[in-house]
Motif scaffolding. Sequence first.
Motif, PDB file in Angstrom:
ATOM      1  N   TRP A 175       0.829  -1.210   0.000  1.00 40.71           N
ATOM      2  CA  TRP A 175       0.000   0.000   0.000  1.00 40.71           C
ATOM      3  C   TRP A 175       0.860   1.255   0.000  1.00 40.71           C
ATOM      4  O   TRP A 175       0.596   2.204  -0.729  1.00 40.71           O
ATOM      5  CB  TRP A 175      -0.915  -0.009   1.227  1.00 40.71           C
ATOM      6  N   GLN A 176       1.917   1.260   0.778  1.00 34.46           N
ATOM      7  CA  GLN A 176       2.772   2.439   0.912  1.00 34.46           C
ATOM      8  C   GLN A 176       3.535   2.735  -0.378  1.00 34.46           C
ATOM      9  O   GLN A 176       3.940   3.876  -0.610  1.00 34.46           O
ATOM     10  CB  GLN A 176       3.762   2.216   2.064  1.00 34.46           C
ATOM     11  N   LYS A 177       3.692   1.724  -1.235  1.00 30.61           N
ATOM     12  CA  LYS A 177       4.448   1.916  -2.478  1.00 30.61           C
ATOM     13  C   LYS A 177       3.554   1.888  -3.721  1.00 30.61           C
ATOM     14  O   LYS A 177       4.062   1.887  -4.842  1.00 30.61           O
ATOM     15  CB  LYS A 177       5.521   0.828  -2.592  1.00 30.61           C
ATOM     16  N   ARG A 178       2.246   1.861  -3.533  1.00 37.08           N
ATOM     17  CA  ARG A 178       1.339   1.745  -4.674  1.00 37.08           C
ATOM     18  C   ARG A 178       1.405   2.981  -5.561  1.00 37.08           C
ATOM     19  O   ARG A 178       1.786   4.064  -5.117  1.00 37.08           O
ATOM     20  CB  ARG A 178      -0.100   1.543  -4.177  1.00 37.08           C
ATOM     21  N   GLN A 179       1.025   2.827  -6.814  1.00 38.51           N
ATOM     22  CA  GLN A 179       1.000   3.944  -7.754  1.00 38.51           C
ATOM     23  C   GLN A 179      -0.166   4.884  -7.432  1.00 38.51           C
ATOM     24  O   GLN A 179      -1.249   4.438  -7.070  1.00 38.51           O
ATOM     25  CB  GLN A 179       0.860   3.435  -9.182  1.00 38.51           C
ATOM     26  N   LEU A 180       0.070   6.180  -7.580  1.00 34.68           N
ATOM     27  CA  LEU A 180      -0.937   7.196  -7.292  1.00 34.68           C
ATOM     28  C   LEU A 180      -1.364   7.898  -8.569  1.00 34.68           C
ATOM     29  O   LEU A 180      -0.763   7.695  -9.626  1.00 34.68           O
ATOM     30  CB  LEU A 180      -0.370   8.215  -6.293  1.00 34.68           C
ATOM     31  N   ASP A 181      -2.406   8.708  -8.465  1.00 35.20           N
ATOM     32  CA  ASP A 181      -2.849   9.493  -9.616  1.00 35.20           C
ATOM     33  C   ASP A 181      -1.765  10.494  -9.999  1.00 35.20           C
ATOM     34  O   ASP A 181      -0.942  10.908  -9.168  1.00 35.20           O
ATOM     35  CB  ASP A 181      -4.139  10.246  -9.287  1.00 35.20           C
ATOM     36  N   SER A 182      -1.780  10.928 -11.253  1.00 32.44           N
ATOM     37  CA  SER A 182      -0.768  11.880 -11.714  1.00 32.44           C
ATOM     38  C   SER A 182      -1.044  13.305 -11.241  1.00 32.44           C
ATOM     39  O   SER A 182      -0.122  14.121 -11.155  1.00 32.44           O
ATOM     40  CB  SER A 182      -0.693  11.855 -13.245  1.00 32.44           C
ATOM     41  N   PHE A 183      -2.303  13.586 -10.892  1.00 39.70           N
ATOM     42  CA  PHE A 183      -2.653  14.957 -10.509  1.00 39.70           C
ATOM     43  C   PHE A 183      -3.662  14.946  -9.365  1.00 39.70           C
ATOM     44  O   PHE A 183      -4.644  14.202  -9.396  1.00 39.70           O
ATOM     45  CB  PHE A 183      -3.255  15.693 -11.711  1.00 39.70           C
ATOM     46  N   TYR A 184      -3.384  15.754  -8.351  1.00 42.67           N
ATOM     47  CA  TYR A 184      -4.316  15.970  -7.241  1.00 42.67           C
ATOM     48  C   TYR A 184      -4.546  17.476  -7.105  1.00 42.67           C
ATOM     49  O   TYR A 184      -3.591  18.226  -6.889  1.00 42.67           O
ATOM     50  CB  TYR A 184      -3.751  15.424  -5.921  1.00 42.67           C
ATOM     51  N   PRO A 185      -5.790  17.919  -7.233  1.00 44.51           N
ATOM     52  CA  PRO A 185      -6.056  19.354  -7.059  1.00 44.51           C
ATOM     53  C   PRO A 185      -5.670  19.852  -5.671  1.00 44.51           C
ATOM     54  O   PRO A 185      -5.173  20.963  -5.532  1.00 44.51           O
ATOM     55  CB  PRO A 185      -7.568  19.465  -7.287  1.00 44.51           C
ATOM     56  N   VAL A 186      -5.903  19.026  -4.647  1.00 46.90           N
ATOM     57  CA  VAL A 186      -5.605  19.431  -3.267  1.00 46.90           C
ATOM     58  C   VAL A 186      -4.972  18.260  -2.510  1.00 46.90           C
ATOM     59  O   VAL A 186      -5.421  17.118  -2.641  1.00 46.90           O
ATOM     60  CB  VAL A 186      -6.875  19.883  -2.510  1.00 46.90           C
ATOM     61  N   ILE A 187      -3.924  18.557  -1.748  1.00 46.34           N
ATOM     62  CA  ILE A 187      -3.340  17.595  -0.815  1.00 46.34           C
ATOM     63  C   ILE A 187      -3.275  18.249   0.554  1.00 46.34           C
ATOM     64  O   ILE A 187      -2.805  19.381   0.693  1.00 46.34           O
ATOM     65  CB  ILE A 187      -1.936  17.149  -1.253  1.00 46.34           C
ATOM     66  N   TYR A 188      -3.777  17.537   1.576  1.00 49.08           N
ATOM     67  CA  TYR A 188      -3.718  18.014   2.963  1.00 49.08           C
ATOM     68  C   TYR A 188      -2.597  17.258   3.685  1.00 49.08           C
ATOM     69  O   TYR A 188      -2.442  16.042   3.510  1.00 49.08           O
ATOM     70  CB  TYR A 188      -5.024  17.741   3.701  1.00 49.08           C
ATOM     71  N   LEU A 189      -1.853  17.972   4.507  1.00 48.72           N
ATOM     72  CA  LEU A 189      -0.795  17.362   5.309  1.00 48.72           C
ATOM     73  C   LEU A 189      -0.990  17.723   6.769  1.00 48.72           C
ATOM     74  O   LEU A 189      -1.248  18.885   7.095  1.00 48.72           O
ATOM     75  CB  LEU A 189       0.586  17.837   4.853  1.00 48.72           C
ATOM     76  N   ASP A 190      -0.874  16.732   7.637  1.00 53.22           N
ATOM     77  CA  ASP A 190      -0.994  16.981   9.070  1.00 53.22           C
ATOM     78  C   ASP A 190      -0.265  15.857   9.804  1.00 53.22           C
ATOM     79  O   ASP A 190       0.128  14.857   9.196  1.00 53.22           O
ATOM     80  CB  ASP A 190      -2.458  17.052   9.498  1.00 53.22           C
ATOM     81  N   ALA A 191      -0.085  16.028  11.121  1.00 56.58           N
ATOM     82  CA  ALA A 191       0.691  15.050  11.877  1.00 56.58           C
ATOM     83  C   ALA A 191       0.104  14.830  13.258  1.00 56.58           C
ATOM     84  O   ALA A 191      -0.629  15.664  13.782  1.00 56.58           O
ATOM     85  CB  ALA A 191       2.143  15.525  12.003  1.00 56.58           C
ATOM     86  N   ILE A 192       0.430  13.670  13.832  1.00 56.06           N
ATOM     87  CA  ILE A 192       0.127  13.395  15.233  1.00 56.06           C
ATOM     88  C   ILE A 192       1.437  13.010  15.913  1.00 56.06           C
ATOM     89  O   ILE A 192       2.366  12.500  15.270  1.00 56.06           O
ATOM     90  CB  ILE A 192      -0.915  12.262  15.396  1.00 56.06           C
ATOM     91  N   ARG A 193       1.531  13.264  17.207  1.00 55.84           N
ATOM     92  CA  ARG A 193       2.733  12.935  17.959  1.00 55.84           C
ATOM     93  C   ARG A 193       2.596  11.541  18.580  1.00 55.84           C
ATOM     94  O   ARG A 193       1.549  11.194  19.136  1.00 55.84           O
ATOM     95  CB  ARG A 193       2.964  13.964  19.072  1.00 55.84           C
TER      96      ARG A 193
END
Length: 449
Positions: A175-193
């Motif tokens: 899953w972590q290495k799977r192919q993704l779409d070529s274009f994403y209009p929006v990407i959200y990034l966030d984190a937990i400790r």
Amino acid sequence: MTSVAPKHHNDADRIKTISEKFLENEELTGLIDELAGSTNNADDLVKGLLQASLNRGLSAELDAHLGYAKGDREARQETASTNSRNGTYPKTVDTTYGPIDLDVPRDRAGSFIPKMVPKGSRRLGGLDEQIISLYAGGMTIRDIQHHLATTLGTDLSHETISNITDAVLDEVMIWQKRQLDSFYPVIYLDAIRIKVRDNHRVIGKSAYLAVGVDLDGIKHVLGIWIQATEGAAFWAHVCADLANRGVEDVLIVCCDGLKGLPEAVEATWPDSMIQTCVVHLIRAANRFVVYSDRKQVSRELKAVYTATDEDAAWEALQAFADSALGKKYPQAVANWVNAWDRFIPFLQFPPMVRKVIYTTNSIESLNNEVRKATRNRVQFTNDESAIKTLWLTICNIEDKRAARRAKKEKGAVKQPESGRLVEGKKTTNWKQALNQLIVAYPERFEPYL
């Protein structure tokens, strides 16, 4: 006339036919009634039937392997087989109804390999899935060990349960290495400790999640990354990972002013825009405000992020700075001033798009669920263990969300059982937002439409 066995289209039809024949046998149903009347525990009843069925099934497997049934001398002579039965050996297997004792038959040639209960197996199908489900729901290995012992009477070691949950690591890596779409209009990034054991000491690390919104407005968890400290080098690695998996372009990256991210995004996708989450800015400003004034401060700051353009937003911020609240809390004003360059991209978007990128709540809600599920875990043994747990937790969350959607939406398409994390929640008002984005940036969308 020779009777012809009915043709079954699938296993379900075959099982149904066998079940009907089973119920027609008065002797067998009478025995079940007698067994049911002797116990008040439904699990004991099922456990007894399962034990009897497995023992009978193993015996039938050996019959098929030898080519003749037990005691059938004529059939044995016809097969001219030199192989024969060689007694049984006891075996205890754990099931979702508790441990059951089996008598596994064997042959003299030692060539019989049972399929119903394979050699070396100590658990029947269903128990492993239950353990993984409990682990994904937030229970620790020791919690699961105690739960199985008290509810099923099954005593599995800490190492066995750990090995069962580790079995999903290969799936996680795929899953972590799977192919993704070529274009994403929006990407959200966030984190937990989280707390992770590293070099014989426990340190605090950040688990970063990336959620991408595709052209259909569906949110996808793109990956999980563990890092002790954020910076340009780390974000360069994350962006390179996404790019290597097929992401050629991103229009908007929405985050919480992460250090080093703008440089990494610019190096990977030069035309992308970094947008600081407005809700994070409001929360950061209120960090310096007493509780009784927070609602009023938030109300005053609304004029800044609802302004028509950058000039109007700056005037609104100056007006707040000159007000009584602004003078009382100058650090709240300074917080907006320091983040101004990361905030102003938001002002160039039309209303529907602003609603989409106004907040990273779509990923924060996921993070909140993850925090609940990982709260019982004081620490993780390593980064791989943390990623495994987070992945299973997210799978569990997405399955629940899919089930809720199926109830609310009549005729909703059900997620494939094998396709975990394939589809998340759909972005609200996405079609209107997408149309506004296409009008504003036609050259960015044209290659992908």
